[in-house]
Scaffold this motif. Structure first.
Motif, PDB file in Angstrom:
ATOM      1  N   LEU A   1      -7.562 -12.928 -29.209  1.00  0.00           N
ATOM      2  CA  LEU A   1      -7.134 -12.890 -30.612  1.00  0.00           C
ATOM      3  C   LEU A   1      -6.122 -11.760 -30.831  1.00  0.00           C
ATOM      4  N   ALA A   2      -6.328 -10.617 -30.160  1.00  0.00           N
ATOM      5  CA  ALA A   2      -5.400  -9.492 -30.311  1.00  0.00           C
ATOM      6  C   ALA A   2      -4.021  -9.843 -29.764  1.00  0.00           C
ATOM      7  N   LEU A   3      -3.977 -10.818 -28.841  1.00  0.00           N
ATOM      8  CA  LEU A   3      -2.712 -11.194 -28.209  1.00  0.00           C
ATOM      9  C   LEU A   3      -2.242 -12.566 -28.698  1.00  0.00           C
ATOM     10  N   GLU A   4      -2.687 -12.935 -29.879  1.00  0.00           N
ATOM     11  CA  GLU A   4      -2.200 -14.147 -30.566  1.00  0.00           C
ATOM     12  C   GLU A   4      -2.450 -15.426 -29.774  1.00  0.00           C
ATOM     13  N   CYS A   5      -3.514 -15.439 -28.989  1.00  0.00           N
ATOM     14  CA  CYS A   5      -3.818 -16.637 -28.188  1.00  0.00           C
ATOM     15  C   CYS A   5      -4.517 -17.701 -29.034  1.00  0.00           C
ATOM     16  N   GLU A   6      -4.428 -18.942 -28.552  1.00  0.00           N
ATOM     17  CA  GLU A   6      -5.294 -19.993 -29.077  1.00  0.00           C
ATOM     18  C   GLU A   6      -6.630 -19.872 -28.345  1.00  0.00           C
ATOM     19  N   ILE A   7      -7.714 -19.964 -29.088  1.00  0.00           N
ATOM     20  CA  ILE A   7      -9.036 -19.855 -28.476  1.00  0.00           C
ATOM     21  C   ILE A   7      -9.568 -21.269 -28.238  1.00  0.00           C
ATOM     22  N   ALA A   8     -10.047 -21.502 -27.031  1.00  0.00           N
ATOM     23  CA  ALA A   8     -10.542 -22.833 -26.682  1.00  0.00           C
ATOM     24  C   ALA A   8     -11.735 -23.201 -27.559  1.00  0.00           C
ATOM     25  N   ARG A   9     -11.788 -24.457 -28.003  1.00  0.00           N
ATOM     26  CA  ARG A   9     -12.982 -24.907 -28.712  1.00  0.00           C
ATOM     27  C   ARG A   9     -14.046 -25.335 -27.716  1.00  0.00           C
TER      28      ARG A   9
ATOM     29  N   HIS B   1       1.039 -14.224 -26.930  1.00  0.00           N
ATOM     30  CA  HIS B   1       2.254 -13.462 -26.638  1.00  0.00           C
ATOM     31  C   HIS B   1       2.071 -12.016 -27.049  1.00  0.00           C
ATOM     32  N   LEU B   2       2.919 -11.172 -26.483  1.00  0.00           N
ATOM     33  CA  LEU B   2       2.903  -9.747 -26.823  1.00  0.00           C
ATOM     34  C   LEU B   2       4.347  -9.290 -26.972  1.00  0.00           C
ATOM     35  N   ASP B   3       4.650  -8.652 -28.099  1.00  0.00           N
ATOM     36  CA  ASP B   3       5.981  -8.093 -28.314  1.00  0.00           C
ATOM     37  C   ASP B   3       6.013  -6.686 -27.735  1.00  0.00           C
ATOM     38  N   VAL B   4       6.936  -6.469 -26.816  1.00  0.00           N
ATOM     39  CA  VAL B   4       6.986  -5.198 -26.092  1.00  0.00           C
ATOM     40  C   VAL B   4       8.261  -4.461 -26.458  1.00  0.00           C
ATOM     41  N   GLU B   5       8.123  -3.205 -26.828  1.00  0.00           N
ATOM     42  CA  GLU B   5       9.289  -2.385 -27.142  1.00  0.00           C
ATOM     43  C   GLU B   5       9.724  -1.666 -25.875  1.00  0.00           C
ATOM     44  N   VAL B   6      10.995  -1.825 -25.536  1.00  0.00           N
ATOM     45  CA  VAL B   6      11.518  -1.265 -24.295  1.00  0.00           C
ATOM     46  C   VAL B   6      12.646  -0.300 -24.632  1.00  0.00           C
ATOM     47  N   GLY B   7      12.682   0.823 -23.934  1.00  0.00           N
ATOM     48  CA  GLY B   7      13.786   1.771 -24.109  1.00  0.00           C
ATOM     49  C   GLY B   7      13.624   2.643 -25.340  1.00  0.00           C
ATOM     50  N   GLU B   8      14.498   3.643 -25.437  1.00  0.00           N
ATOM     51  CA  GLU B   8      14.433   4.604 -26.539  1.00  0.00           C
ATOM     52  C   GLU B   8      15.766   4.619 -27.276  1.00  0.00           C
TER      53      GLU B   8
END
Lengths: 500, 100
Positions: A75-83, A115-122
Motif C-alpha cells: 500500500l505504501a508503494l501504491e500497489c494493487e493488493i491481490a483479492r 511505483h515509487l517516485d525517486v528524487e535523484v541529484g541535488e
C-alpha cells in the motif's frame, strides 16, 4: 572506476536496470511459518524447530503479522493488493534450505503494479523519476553457510561447509522493480528511498551490512535510441548503497567495452567484489531456474476483503516524502534539512516533540540544533536518539533561551555539552554557571564607554573609514564582560557611540 | 507418448535421482500413461471454473506473531550425520556458487 568513463559510456549507450530487493521483516517476533524467534546472529542452530528444519510431518502456518506487513509495504508503494493469493513451493536443491523447496509466491503475489517516485541529484540537476514496482511477495529466508578451509570463506576451495538454520524461515519480502532504472545513481536513490519507507513503516531494520536488506540488480545496455533490450547480467553481493552504485557503474562500462570490441554480453550471474572493485562471473549451474513451482498444499489460500485492506491502509504512517514536504510548508525548513530529518523516524519524532515544546516559530533553530549539535553528539557517542540523554524538552528550552537573548549561541553550545553530560535542564545550567547573557543596555554601555576611552587610536581609525574595526571593538567589550554580553546589543551600542 | 525419455531424464536430474536406462524406459511408459489419463480433463469444457488451489473451502489460516519454544540444539542436531561447532556439516559443494 572513473566517473568520466561511465558518463562517456552513458552518452552512447542507455543502461536498463531492474532491481530485486529482499528485505527481512526483522521487526516481527517470530518466523514466517513457525514460532521460532526472529533475531540476528547468535549461536548456530539455537532458534530452530521441526518446521524451519524441514522435518517430515511438520506443518507450516503463516505468520499473520508478516502477511499484514507485506500488504502494508504494498500500500505504501501504491500497489494493487491481490483479492486472492496463495503460497507456492519453489523447488531446488541447496544445503541452506532444509526442505529442498522454499515456500514463496509465484503467479499470485500479495502486491503488484506499484511505483515509487525517486528524487535523484541535488540543486538544478535534481529530477524525479517514477520506477515501476512489478510485485512484492512474501517468502521465507534460507539458512546460512560457513565455508571451512580454502580462502576467505568462499565456496571455491572449501573443504566442507557448516550450516546454521537460525535464519531459515525468517519472513522475507521480495520486491521486483520494472526495468525503469537508467543510471547507477537512480538505482542507489531507489534503494535508499525504499529503505526510508520500510523504516517508516517499521517492518525492518533494513541493514545492508547485516543482510536484512539485500539488493540484486539486472543490468543490460543498448545503443541510445534502440528499442530492443540487450542481454542482461545479474549482479549480486552488494553490501552497501555505495557497492550497489559502484557495481552497476563497473558492469555498465564492462558491457560497453565488450560490445565496443565486437563481443557479446552473456546472460549470467556476476559477483561484486568490493575490495577488487569488479564483478566476476559465477560458475553457472546446470538446469538452472527450473523451479517447478506448484501451490503449497500445506496451506490454504488467502482472500482479502476490501474492509481488511482498508483496515491495513489505516495503519499507514506519514511517509518520509510527505513528512519532508510538511516540514518545508509548515515550518519553512530548507528542503535538504527537511529531508534529512524526515527520513530518520526517531530523529523526526524528536524534532516534532521539540518543536511542540519550543513553539512552531522556533522550528528552524530547532532543526539546526537537531542536525548540528544533536547529530554530532549521536555520532560521537553512538547513542540512539531515544537514549542519548538529551530530551526534546531540553533542546526546546535551550533554543528558547537563545531566542529570548538570555544566552548567546556560543554559550548555548557550552550548555548543550554540559546538559549532554549531566542531564540537567539548560535553564538550571545557565543559572548555576552564572551564564546569563547581559542584554541590559546600561551595563553594556558602561563597558563600551570604558573600552572606547582606552583605545583612542582605534576609535580614530574607525571614524576615518576603517569600519571593519567594529568586530575588534565587539571582541574587546565581550572580553571585558567575560563573553556574557549579548553580541547584538553590544554591536548596536558600539555603533551608537562610534557613529555619533 | 505424452513425454519423452529426455523429459524423464531431465526431471530425474532435477530430483537428484540416478536412473538406469532400463528405469528411464520403464518410467517413460508409466508417466505417459498417467499424463494421458489426466489429460482427459482437457476434453471437458472448464470455461469459468477457477483453478482449484486447495480442496478445502478454507481461507486465511494464519497464526499470531508469537514466539514458541523450539528444539534444543542437541535435539536439532541429533539426526545429523555429522555436526561441528553446533552446525550441520555438509560435504564440499562442487559446481555451484553462492545462491541468494
Amino acid at each position: 572506476m572513473a566517473k568520466d568513463r561511465l558518463n562517456e559510456v552513458l552518452e552512447r549507450y542507455e543502461a536498463v536496470i531492474g532491481l530485486e530487493i529482499h528485505t527481512e521483516l526483522t521487526s516481527l517476533n517470530s518466523k514466517m511459518f513457525c514460532g521460532c524467534p526472529v533475531e540476528f546472529g547468535g549461536e548456530p542452530n539455537t532458534r530452530v524447530c521441526p518446521v524451519c528444519l524441514g522435518m517430515p510431518g511438520a506443518l507450516p502456518v503463516p505468520n499473520q503479522a508478516a502477511v499484514e506487513a507485506t500488504v502494508l509495504a504494498g500500500l505504501a508503494l501504491e500497489c494493487e493488493i491481490a483479492r486472492f493469493s496463495q503460497f507456492h513451493r519453489k523447488n531446488y536443491f541447496y544445503p541452506d534450505m532444509p526442505k529442498n523447496y522454499q515456500i514463496s509466491q509465484y503467479d499470485l503475489p500479495f502486491c503488484a503494479h506499484g511505483h515509487l517516485d525517486v528524487e535523484v541529484g541535488e540543486g538544478d540537476a535534481a529530477y524525479v523519476t517514477r520506477i515501476g514496482i512489478t510485485r512484492i511477495h512474501l517468502e521465507e529466508d534460507t539458512g546460512k553457510m560457513i565455508h571451512v578451509g580454502g580462502s576467505e570463506g568462499r565456496i571455491a576451495g572449501a573443504d566442507h561447509s557448516l550450516v546454521d538454520f537460525n535464519r531459515a524461515g525468517t519472513p522475507l519480502i521480495e520486491l521486483v522493480t520494472e526495468p525503469d532504472i537508467r543510471t547507477p545513481e537512480e538505482a542507489r536513490r531507489f534503494a535508499q528511498t525504499l529503505r526510508t519507507i520500510f523504516l517508516a513503516l517499521g517492518i525492518s531494520d533494513c541493514s545492508m551490512e547485516e543482510g536484512s536488506m539485500r539488493v540484486d540488480a539486472n543490468v543490460s545496455i543498448r545503443p541510445r535510441g534502440a528499442v530492443e533490450l540487450g542481454t542482461k547480467a545479474e549482479v549480486k553481493n552488494m553490501n552497501s548503497f555505495k557497492a550497489l552504485h559502484d557495481a552497476l557503474a563497473y558492469e555498465i562500462v564492462r558491457q560497453a567495452d565488450l560490445v565496443d570490441a565486437g563481443g557479446r554480453v552473456v546472460q549470467e550471474t556476476r559477483h561484486w567484489d568490493a575490495a577488487a572493485k569488479r564483478t566476476s562471473a559465477l560458475r553457472s549451474k546446470e538446469e538452472a531456474h527450473d523451479y517447478r513451482y506448484f501451490p503449497e498444499p500445506d496451506m490454504v489460500p488467502f482472500e482479502f476483503t476490501e474492509e481488511w485492506i482498508a483496515a491495513i491502509r489505516e495503519r499507514l504512517p506519514e511517509l518520509p516524502a510527505a513528512r519532508r514536504d510538511r516540514y518545508v510548508q509548515t515550518f519553512g525548513l530548507p528542503k535538504h534539512d527537511a529531508r534529512l530529518i524526515a527520513e530518520d523516524v526517531p530523529l523526526a519524532q524528536f524534532f516534532e516533540q521539540a518543536v511542540d515544546a519550543a513553539g512552531a516559530k522556533l522550528a528552524k533553530p530547532v532543526a539546526n540544533w537537531v542536525l548540528g549539535e544533536l547529530s554530532a553528539h549521536l555520532n560521537a557517542t553512538g547513542a540512539a536518539v531515544g537514549s542519548c540523554g538529551i530530551t526534546p524538552e531540553m533542546l526546546a528550552e535551550l533554543v528558547v533561551l537563545v531566542d529570548e537573548g538570555t544566552i548567546s549561541g556560543k554559550q548555548a553550545k557550552e550548555v548543550f555539552a554540559e546538559m549532554a553530560e549531566s542531564g540537567d535542564m539548560p535553564a538550571a545550567i545557565v543559572e548555576r554557571r552564572g551564564m546569563r547573557q547581559v542584554s541590559d543596555t546600561g551595563a553594556i554601555e558602561a563597558v563600551v564607554v570604558k573600552v572606547l576611552a582606552e583605545h583612542p587610536a582605534e576609535v580614530e581609525s574607525y571614524r576615518s573609514g576603517k569600519s571593519g574595526l567594529i568586530g575588534w571593538f565587539v571582541g574587546q567589550v565581550m572580553r571585558e564582560m567575560r563573553g556574557q554580553a549579548n553580541p547584538a546589543v553590544v554591536n548596536e551600542v558600539l555603533k551608537q557611540h562610534l557613529d555619533q | 507418448m505424452a513425454i519423452s525419455e529426455s523429459d524423464v531424464r531431465h526431471v530425474a536430474l532435477l530430483a537428484r535421482l540416478a536412473l538406469t536406462d532400463e528405469q528411464v524406459r520403464h518410467l517413460t511408459v508409466e508417466l505417459s500413461s498417467i499424463l494421458d489419463h489426466v489429460s482427459e480433463i482437457q476434453s471437458l469444457d472448464l470455461a469459468g471454473v477457477e483453478p482449484t488451489a486447495h480442496p478445502f473451502p478454507m481461507r486465511n489460516v494464519t497464526r499470531p506473531d508469537v514466539v514458541r519454544p523450539g528444539l534444543s540444539r542437541e535435539r536439532a542436531l541429533l539426526n545429523a550425520p555429522e555436526a561441528e561447532d553446533g552446525a550441520f556439516v555438509i560435504p564440499r559443494i562442487v559446481g555451484a556458487e553462492e545462491e541468494a
